[in-house]
Design a protein around this motif. Sequence first.
Motif, PDB file in Angstrom:
ATOM      1  N   TYR A   1       9.055   1.246   3.986  1.00 34.83           N
ATOM      2  CA  TYR A   1       8.443   0.802   5.238  1.00 34.83           C
ATOM      3  C   TYR A   1       8.586  -0.709   5.368  1.00 34.83           C
ATOM      4  O   TYR A   1       8.926  -1.224   6.432  1.00 34.83           O
ATOM      5  CB  TYR A   1       6.963   1.204   5.272  1.00 34.83           C
ATOM      6  N   HIS A   2       8.326  -1.426   4.281  1.00 32.87           N
ATOM      7  CA  HIS A   2       8.404  -2.888   4.308  1.00 32.87           C
ATOM      8  C   HIS A   2       9.850  -3.357   4.541  1.00 32.87           C
ATOM      9  O   HIS A   2      10.065  -4.356   5.230  1.00 32.87           O
ATOM     10  CB  HIS A   2       7.849  -3.466   3.005  1.00 32.87           C
ATOM     11  N   GLU A   3      10.824  -2.644   3.996  1.00 27.91           N
ATOM     12  CA  GLU A   3      12.228  -2.983   4.255  1.00 27.91           C
ATOM     13  C   GLU A   3      12.575  -2.791   5.727  1.00 27.91           C
ATOM     14  O   GLU A   3      13.304  -3.594   6.301  1.00 27.91           O
ATOM     15  CB  GLU A   3      13.154  -2.106   3.416  1.00 27.91           C
ATOM     16  N   HIS A   4      12.050  -1.719   6.332  1.00 33.34           N
ATOM     17  CA  HIS A   4      12.340  -1.427   7.740  1.00 33.34           C
ATOM     18  C   HIS A   4      11.592  -2.359   8.689  1.00 33.34           C
ATOM     19  O   HIS A   4      12.014  -2.538   9.829  1.00 33.34           O
ATOM     20  CB  HIS A   4      11.970   0.017   8.085  1.00 33.34           C
ATOM     21  N   ASN A   5      10.463  -2.903   8.234  1.00 32.27           N
ATOM     22  CA  ASN A   5       9.606  -3.747   9.079  1.00 32.27           C
ATOM     23  C   ASN A   5       9.243  -5.031   8.329  1.00 32.27           C
ATOM     24  O   ASN A   5       8.073  -5.259   8.007  1.00 32.27           O
ATOM     25  CB  ASN A   5       8.328  -2.987   9.445  1.00 32.27           C
TER      26      ASN A   5
ATOM     27  N   ASP B   1       8.863  -8.102   9.147  1.00 31.21           N
ATOM     28  CA  ASP B   1       7.967  -9.068   9.788  1.00 31.21           C
ATOM     29  C   ASP B   1       6.558  -8.527   9.977  1.00 31.21           C
ATOM     30  O   ASP B   1       5.668  -9.258  10.419  1.00 31.21           O
ATOM     31  CB  ASP B   1       8.530  -9.492  11.143  1.00 31.21           C
ATOM     32  N   ASP B   2       6.343  -7.272   9.664  1.00 36.86           N
ATOM     33  CA  ASP B   2       5.038  -6.631   9.820  1.00 36.86           C
ATOM     34  C   ASP B   2       4.323  -6.660   8.471  1.00 36.86           C
ATOM     35  O   ASP B   2       4.752  -6.020   7.520  1.00 36.86           O
ATOM     36  CB  ASP B   2       5.236  -5.185  10.288  1.00 36.86           C
ATOM     37  N   HIS B   3       3.239  -7.417   8.390  1.00 39.92           N
ATOM     38  CA  HIS B   3       2.554  -7.603   7.111  1.00 39.92           C
ATOM     39  C   HIS B   3       1.243  -6.843   7.005  1.00 39.92           C
ATOM     40  O   HIS B   3       0.575  -6.934   5.982  1.00 39.92           O
ATOM     41  CB  HIS B   3       2.314  -9.091   6.858  1.00 39.92           C
TER      42      HIS B   3
ATOM     43  N   PRO C   1      -0.043  -0.553   6.430  1.00 39.89           N
ATOM     44  CA  PRO C   1       0.098   0.588   7.330  1.00 39.89           C
ATOM     45  C   PRO C   1      -0.703   1.796   6.857  1.00 39.89           C
ATOM     46  O   PRO C   1      -0.944   1.972   5.658  1.00 39.89           O
ATOM     47  CB  PRO C   1       1.595   0.884   7.287  1.00 39.89           C
TER      48      PRO C   1
ATOM     49  N   GLU D   1       1.510   5.964   9.789  1.00 36.94           N
ATOM     50  CA  GLU D   1       2.520   4.984  10.183  1.00 36.94           C
ATOM     51  C   GLU D   1       3.722   5.025   9.244  1.00 36.94           C
ATOM     52  O   GLU D   1       4.870   4.978   9.695  1.00 36.94           O
ATOM     53  CB  GLU D   1       1.927   3.573  10.179  1.00 36.94           C
TER      54      GLU D   1
ATOM     55  N   ASP E   1       7.473   6.250  10.273  1.00 33.96           N
ATOM     56  CA  ASP E   1       8.588   5.327  10.099  1.00 33.96           C
ATOM     57  C   ASP E   1       9.722   6.010   9.344  1.00 33.96           C
ATOM     58  O   ASP E   1      10.890   5.819   9.667  1.00 33.96           O
ATOM     59  CB  ASP E   1       8.134   4.077   9.342  1.00 33.96           C
TER      60      ASP E   1
END
Length: 70
Positions: free
Chosen positions: A38-42, A44-46, A49, A53, A57
């Motif tokens: 999830y962090h790789e895909h997003n 800029d989203d910190h 989740p 979510e 994803d």
Amino acid sequence: MDSIEQHIEHDKEILENPTISPQQRRHIEGELHDLELYHEHNPDDHHDPTPLEVHCDLNPSAPECLVYED
């Protein structure tokens, strides 16, 4: 958790404990894998989740993730 980075670090700390049960280890390993994806895909989203979510994803075509417009 306040952020996804904290959640990932927390899961890694749990996995370092040799006394956790095999069931908990499998659960945390799966959660950690999904959070890292999830962090790789997003990047800029910190925010931390929710499980839904993360699931959506990774599985955008799952019925519970589809969004319909009227």
